[in-house]
Design an enzyme around this catalytic site. Sequence first.
Site, PDB file in Angstrom:
ATOM      1  N   THR A  26     -21.419  -6.026   5.908  1.00 36.77           N
ATOM      2  CA  THR A  26     -20.951  -6.663   7.031  1.00 36.77           C
ATOM      3  C   THR A  26     -22.025  -6.187   8.102  1.00 36.77           C
ATOM      4  OG1 THR A  26     -18.649  -6.846   6.353  1.00 36.77           O
ATOM      5  CG2 THR A  26     -19.117  -6.686   8.626  1.00 36.77           C
ATOM      6  N   HIS A 177     -14.597  -9.893  -3.489  1.00 37.00           N
ATOM      7  CA  HIS A 177     -14.299  -8.552  -2.790  1.00 37.00           C
ATOM      8  C   HIS A 177     -13.057  -7.980  -3.085  1.00 37.00           C
ATOM      9  CE1 HIS A 177     -14.632  -5.162  -0.335  1.00 37.00           C
ATOM     10  NE2 HIS A 177     -15.237  -5.806   0.641  1.00 37.00           N
ATOM     11  N   ASN A 180     -12.284  -1.879  -1.094  1.00 39.29           N
ATOM     12  CA  ASN A 180     -12.206  -1.096   0.298  1.00 39.29           C
ATOM     13  C   ASN A 180     -11.016  -1.628   1.222  1.00 39.29           C
ATOM     14  OD1 ASN A 180     -14.750  -0.077  -0.606  1.00 39.29           O
ATOM     15  ND2 ASN A 180     -15.848  -1.553   0.542  1.00 39.29           N
ATOM     16  N   TYR A 182      -9.162  -4.275   1.484  1.00 40.86           N
ATOM     17  CA  TYR A 182      -8.889  -5.474   1.971  1.00 40.86           C
ATOM     18  C   TYR A 182      -7.877  -6.206   0.999  1.00 40.86           C
ATOM     19  CZ  TYR A 182     -12.808  -4.522   4.632  1.00 40.86           C
ATOM     20  OH  TYR A 182     -13.514  -3.783   5.740  1.00 40.86           O
ATOM     21  N   ASN A 237      -9.671   1.951   4.760  1.00 44.29           N
ATOM     22  CA  ASN A 237      -8.712   0.897   5.393  1.00 44.29           C
ATOM     23  C   ASN A 237      -7.063   1.206   5.050  1.00 44.29           C
ATOM     24  OD1 ASN A 237     -10.402  -0.548   7.085  1.00 44.29           O
ATOM     25  ND2 ASN A 237     -10.983  -1.336   5.252  1.00 44.29           N
TER      26      ASN A 237
HETATM   27  C1  8OZ Z   1     -17.857  -1.564   6.972  1.00 38.02           C
HETATM   28  C2  8OZ Z   1     -17.679  -2.424   8.231  1.00 38.02           C
HETATM   29  C3  8OZ Z   1     -16.943  -3.495   8.347  1.00 38.02           C
HETATM   30  C4  8OZ Z   1     -16.889  -4.195   7.264  1.00 38.02           C
HETATM   31  C5  8OZ Z   1     -16.235  -3.128   3.214  1.00 38.02           C
HETATM   32  C6  8OZ Z   1     -16.625  -5.492   4.471  1.00 38.02           C
HETATM   33  O1  8OZ Z   1     -16.040  -2.059   3.496  1.00 38.02           O
HETATM   34  C7  8OZ Z   1     -16.740  -4.124   4.528  1.00 38.02           C
HETATM   35  C8  8OZ Z   1     -17.178  -3.426   5.668  1.00 38.02           C
HETATM   36  C9  8OZ Z   1     -17.527  -2.187   5.755  1.00 38.02           C
HETATM   37  O2  8OZ Z   1     -16.232  -3.744   2.282  1.00 38.02           O
END
Ligand code: 8OZ
Length: 382
Positions: A26, A177, A180, A182, A237
């Site tokens: 990103t 994806h 992480n 999401y 996250n």
């Molecule tokens: C770091 C900053 C913003 C997004 C991920 C898409 O961790 C990200 C991401 C990582 O998969």
Amino acid sequence: MIQALFSPLRIGAFELSHRMVMAPLTRMRASQPGNVPHALNVEYYRQRASQGGLIVTEGAQISPSGQGMPATPGIHSQAQIEGWRGVTQAVHDKGGLIFLQLWHVGRVSHSSLHGGERPVAPSAIAAPGHAFTATFERAPFETPRALETAEIASVVADYAQAARNAQQAGFDGVEIHGANGYLLEQFLQSRSNRRTDAYGGSIENRSRIVLEVAAAVSDVFGADRVGIRLSPFGVANGSGEEEPLPLYRDLIEQLALQNLAYLHLVEPRASGAGQADVDHQNVPFASELFRPHWPNALIAAGNYTPSTAAAAIETGRADAVAFGRLFIANPDLPERTRQGSVLNPYDRATFYGGGAEGYIDYPALGASAYRARGTPARPTSV
Ligand code: 8OZ
């Protein structure tokens, strides 16, 4: 031996000439309004393409509600498809391969990016920490709205449409994806999924949306052009499954039945994804734990250097290794590695947002005068 990085590898429908994959990164530099890839992004990917090398793009939101940060590119509008076409063309002109990463952030978002509407997620549980607002400010994560059961089919349909759009834009394949913290990982993990319908509860139920997305996207591209990224030990996250092994073993076995081209595993040593230079030692290699459950190509990622990557390939733990920070700072990373040249240090301050600086101005080998930026956080020589 570093040579292990330079033997050919079949990944699904493709033959790679080397095993140094560019990781999804990103960078928050899509043009506004509309989150459209543009000339700056074309140049960035062009610089990092290599003959027979695989690039996985930064995450591209599959729908407006899939966006979690400002200026990340999408793959849901005609303008975005056109913008990405410039990127795929530039990479193909250099003989490279490029997969688009399909991204839905779920609760890792902010209402300012959605006209005041709350982000959506499996359950109405806020992630810990802070979101990026539409104006690049930080604000605490909000409590998301739990998706209705009937809405989940439309999220899966958005993934399929995004895959069709990626095909139109000239991508060789797509990476789902699933890592992480999401949306898909929010479904997988019990901390963020408290649903009582067919998408929550048992491992089978929590995995359901991921398997549906994999099948839907494979219907579009063919499974041999689809990969998936997972982070079984991640803590980004607000993620973190108490007992990741049973969940991820089962999921990976189910995904193997779909015969996807590759599994992309983020190593626990880099579990803070993007937040710092974390380097947890004394934890197992995700690639080692899950290799026996995955028959196709396995890409490992997370804090690898060219020499640790070569060792992972030699021992059979991984077939290829994805590099993020090193590829940011070294557009010609595979060639530098092949030659044993010193690597440019990266500058974390310019990772997210901004323009050309820290994006397309890292020099390739043989380029003239380079003003060293930042301090290497760790040794960067091969
Ligand atoms: C770091 C900053 C913003 C997004 C991920 C898409 O961790 C990200 C991401 C990582 O998969």
